[in-house]
Write a protein that holds these residues in place. Structure first.
Motif, PDB file in Angstrom:
ATOM      1  N   TRP A 299       0.827  -1.204   0.000  1.00 53.36           N
ATOM      2  CA  TRP A 299       0.000   0.000   0.000  1.00 53.36           C
ATOM      3  C   TRP A 299       0.862   1.256   0.000  1.00 53.36           C
ATOM      4  CZ3 TRP A 299       0.814   3.516   3.823  1.00 53.36           C
ATOM      5  CH2 TRP A 299       1.349   3.072   5.029  1.00 53.36           C
ATOM      6  N   TYR A 300       1.999   1.197   0.713  1.00 51.02           N
ATOM      7  CA  TYR A 300       2.891   2.358   0.765  1.00 51.02           C
ATOM      8  C   TYR A 300       3.575   2.562  -0.587  1.00 51.02           C
ATOM      9  CZ  TYR A 300       6.681   5.456   2.123  1.00 51.02           C
ATOM     10  OH  TYR A 300       7.548   6.518   2.186  1.00 51.02           O
ATOM     11  N   GLN A 301       4.073   1.486  -1.169  1.00 51.59           N
ATOM     12  CA  GLN A 301       4.727   1.592  -2.466  1.00 51.59           C
ATOM     13  C   GLN A 301       3.779   2.151  -3.519  1.00 51.59           C
ATOM     14  OE1 GLN A 301       7.338  -1.707  -3.691  1.00 51.59           O
ATOM     15  NE2 GLN A 301       6.844  -2.704  -1.752  1.00 51.59           N
ATOM     16  N   ARG A 302       2.547   1.672  -3.513  1.00 54.05           N
ATOM     17  CA  ARG A 302       1.571   2.132  -4.502  1.00 54.05           C
ATOM     18  C   ARG A 302       1.237   3.608  -4.300  1.00 54.05           C
ATOM     19  NH1 ARG A 302      -2.559  -3.105  -4.545  1.00 54.05           N
ATOM     20  NH2 ARG A 302      -1.256  -4.413  -5.920  1.00 54.05           N
ATOM     21  N   ARG A 303       1.180   4.036  -3.050  1.00 47.64           N
ATOM     22  CA  ARG A 303       0.873   5.438  -2.779  1.00 47.64           C
ATOM     23  C   ARG A 303       1.964   6.343  -3.337  1.00 47.64           C
ATOM     24  NH1 ARG A 303       1.006   7.387   3.314  1.00 47.64           N
ATOM     25  NH2 ARG A 303       3.147   7.925   2.721  1.00 47.64           N
ATOM     26  N   ILE A 304       3.218   5.962  -3.093  1.00 45.30           N
ATOM     27  CA  ILE A 304       4.340   6.759  -3.595  1.00 45.30           C
ATOM     28  C   ILE A 304       4.354   6.753  -5.122  1.00 45.30           C
ATOM     29  CG2 ILE A 304       6.846   6.904  -3.737  1.00 45.30           C
ATOM     30  CD1 ILE A 304       5.704   7.856  -1.057  1.00 45.30           C
ATOM     31  N   THR A 305       4.182   5.583  -5.711  1.00 44.12           N
ATOM     32  CA  THR A 305       4.207   5.479  -7.168  1.00 44.12           C
ATOM     33  C   THR A 305       3.105   6.324  -7.803  1.00 44.12           C
ATOM     34  OG1 THR A 305       5.161   3.258  -7.085  1.00 44.12           O
ATOM     35  CG2 THR A 305       4.031   3.884  -9.119  1.00 44.12           C
ATOM     36  N   ARG A 306       1.915   6.238  -7.252  1.00 46.74           N
ATOM     37  CA  ARG A 306       0.796   7.015  -7.805  1.00 46.74           C
ATOM     38  C   ARG A 306       1.073   8.516  -7.704  1.00 46.74           C
ATOM     39  NH1 ARG A 306      -2.722   4.778  -5.088  1.00 46.74           N
ATOM     40  NH2 ARG A 306      -2.877   6.250  -3.343  1.00 46.74           N
ATOM     41  N   HIS A 307       1.581   8.951  -6.569  1.00 44.31           N
ATOM     42  CA  HIS A 307       1.843  10.376  -6.373  1.00 44.31           C
ATOM     43  C   HIS A 307       2.915  10.867  -7.348  1.00 44.31           C
ATOM     44  CE1 HIS A 307       2.479  13.826  -3.241  1.00 44.31           C
ATOM     45  NE2 HIS A 307       2.211  14.278  -4.455  1.00 44.31           N
ATOM     46  N   VAL A 308       3.998  10.105  -7.494  1.00 51.14           N
ATOM     47  CA  VAL A 308       5.078  10.510  -8.391  1.00 51.14           C
ATOM     48  C   VAL A 308       4.591  10.546  -9.833  1.00 51.14           C
ATOM     49  CG1 VAL A 308       7.315   9.824  -9.355  1.00 51.14           C
ATOM     50  CG2 VAL A 308       6.949   9.797  -6.875  1.00 51.14           C
ATOM     51  N   HIS A 309       3.801   9.567 -10.231  1.00 47.82           N
ATOM     52  CA  HIS A 309       3.305   9.549 -11.607  1.00 47.82           C
ATOM     53  C   HIS A 309       2.349  10.706 -11.871  1.00 47.82           C
ATOM     54  CE1 HIS A 309       4.272   5.008 -12.397  1.00 47.82           C
ATOM     55  NE2 HIS A 309       5.350   5.769 -12.262  1.00 47.82           N
ATOM     56  N   GLU A 310       1.573  11.080 -10.881  1.00 44.98           N
ATOM     57  CA  GLU A 310       0.701  12.243 -11.040  1.00 44.98           C
ATOM     58  C   GLU A 310       1.522  13.512 -11.211  1.00 44.98           C
ATOM     59  OE1 GLU A 310      -1.664  12.054  -7.542  1.00 44.98           O
ATOM     60  OE2 GLU A 310      -3.060  10.540  -8.330  1.00 44.98           O
ATOM     61  N   LEU A 311       2.571  13.647 -10.416  1.00 42.44           N
ATOM     62  CA  LEU A 311       3.445  14.804 -10.549  1.00 42.44           C
ATOM     63  C   LEU A 311       4.174  14.796 -11.887  1.00 42.44           C
ATOM     64  CD1 LEU A 311       4.963  14.800  -6.945  1.00 42.44           C
ATOM     65  CD2 LEU A 311       3.468  16.574  -7.902  1.00 42.44           C
TER      66      LEU A 311
END
Length: 349
Positions: A299-311
């Motif tokens: 869940w933590y990895q996915r949160r970081i990945t999603r945020h970075v991809h949005e940025l």
């Protein structure tokens, strides 16, 4: 994967009873009294093979690697490769940072192994264990010979580095890119200067690494950024992620791929010792976050990945996508390790 503890009188096996990879009399140990190498010991060896196969169970998107060095003066406290020093009975802490194994015959081995009738021209990844453009490369200059062999055989390859020394070989990279697929990625997990000074003390600054991205892009060589590692509780705040992605975009990176810190045995102990000295209030949080093993929870990895991809989308760049490697014509023989050895476990940062 050992030598005889650098003993003066080599034996056939190590103290653990395992066969030595290098006899002690085949290892030349050197120190150099220059500022950039002060405190570093180099163990020069002639390796038996250099093109290593990644095991099928690995998470890596490549099958073959070349690593001309063991140990790394970049001294990143989180480096997963620290464990590999224990295979040679060398210390995985300060020893990993200062006891550098140099495979002095790496260029000639690459050329010989690429010419083998068993080689199919598969993609070769470099910088996946320790950095091939660490400070030692400035003295030993192994990469020009390796790149020349890859160019001459039109063999696709990729390089991951934190080192600015890669710009020395810019012309070779351009020549290789004319005949095969060449991928270059620079590792920049954060741009926070205080975090950099403490966790990556031997590396060029993030700003200088991003200058490498600019220079490569300016010479027609697309360069992605591996945003690694994203360090929980120290480098993962929204404003930190935004600042890093913004800087990556401004440097002209073709892609950005986030990777959350993972703590494999060897690296975990060294990192946690560092954390206890510099951020003792975070030790408990790390123990809980990494309670199930080397990797942060999904869940933590996915949160970081999603945020970075949005940025990344906001700033006009996207996640890395693996292209199709250009290989030489296939032969009938199956691919096997050229030295007949078992696969070597590799992971990325």
């Amino acid at each position: 994967m050992r030598w005889d503890n650098l003993a003066d009188n080599p034996a056939k096996t190590t103290k653990s009873g395992e066969a030595a990879l290098f006899a002690a009399d085949a290892v030349t140990t050197r120190t150099f009294d220059t500022p950039e190498f002060r405190g570093i010991t180099f163990h020069e060896v002639r390796a038996r093979s250099i093109v290593n196969r990644v095991p099928g169970a690995s998470r890596m998107p490549f099958e073959w690697t070349v690593n001309p060095y063991r140990g790394c003066s970049h001294a990143c406290v989180y480096c997963f490769a620290r464990k590999t020093h224990s295979y040679l009975d060398l210390d995985t802490g300060l020893g990993f940072d200062s006891q550098i194994v140099v495979k002095v015959n790496a260029p000639e081995l690459v050329r010989r192994e690429l010419a083998s009738p068993r080689w199919h021209g598969a993609h070769i990844a470099m910088g996946t264990n320790v950095d091939c453009y660490q400070r030692a490369e400035g003295r030993y200059r192994l990469m020009p010979g390796i790149l020349t062999a890859l160019r001459d055989h039109a063999n696709p390859f990729s390089i991951l580095t934190k080192g600015t020394l890669i710009l020395r070989d810019l012309e070779l990279l351009r020549q290789a890119a004319e005949v095969t697929e060449v991928g270059v990625s620079v590792s920049v997990g954060f741009v926070d200067p205080e975090l950099w000074r403490t966790v990556e003390p031997g590396t060029p600054s993030p700003e200088r690494r991003l200058d490498v991205v600019r220079a490569l892009s300016g010479h027609g060589i697309g360069c992605g950024v591996l945003m690694a590692p994203v360090i929980p509780f120290l480098g993962d705040r929204p404003e930190q992620l935004r600042a890093t992605v913004r800087a990556i975009a401004a440097a002209g990176a073709t892609s950005v791929t986030p990777l959350v810190l993972h703590l494999r045995p060897g690296a975990r102990e060294w990192f946690m010792e560092w954390l206890g000295r510099h951020h003792p209030q975070l030790v408990g949080r790390y123990e809980r976050l990494y309670a199930d093993g080397a990797y942060a929870p999904t869940w933590y990895q996915r949160r970081i990945t999603r945020h970075v991809h949005e940025l990344a989308t906001e700033y006009g760049i996207g996640p890395s996508r693996r292209g199709t490697s250009r290989a030489l014509p296939a032969r009938d023989e199956p691919q096997t390790p050229l030295d007949g050895s078992e696969p070597t476990q590799l992971t990325l940062l």
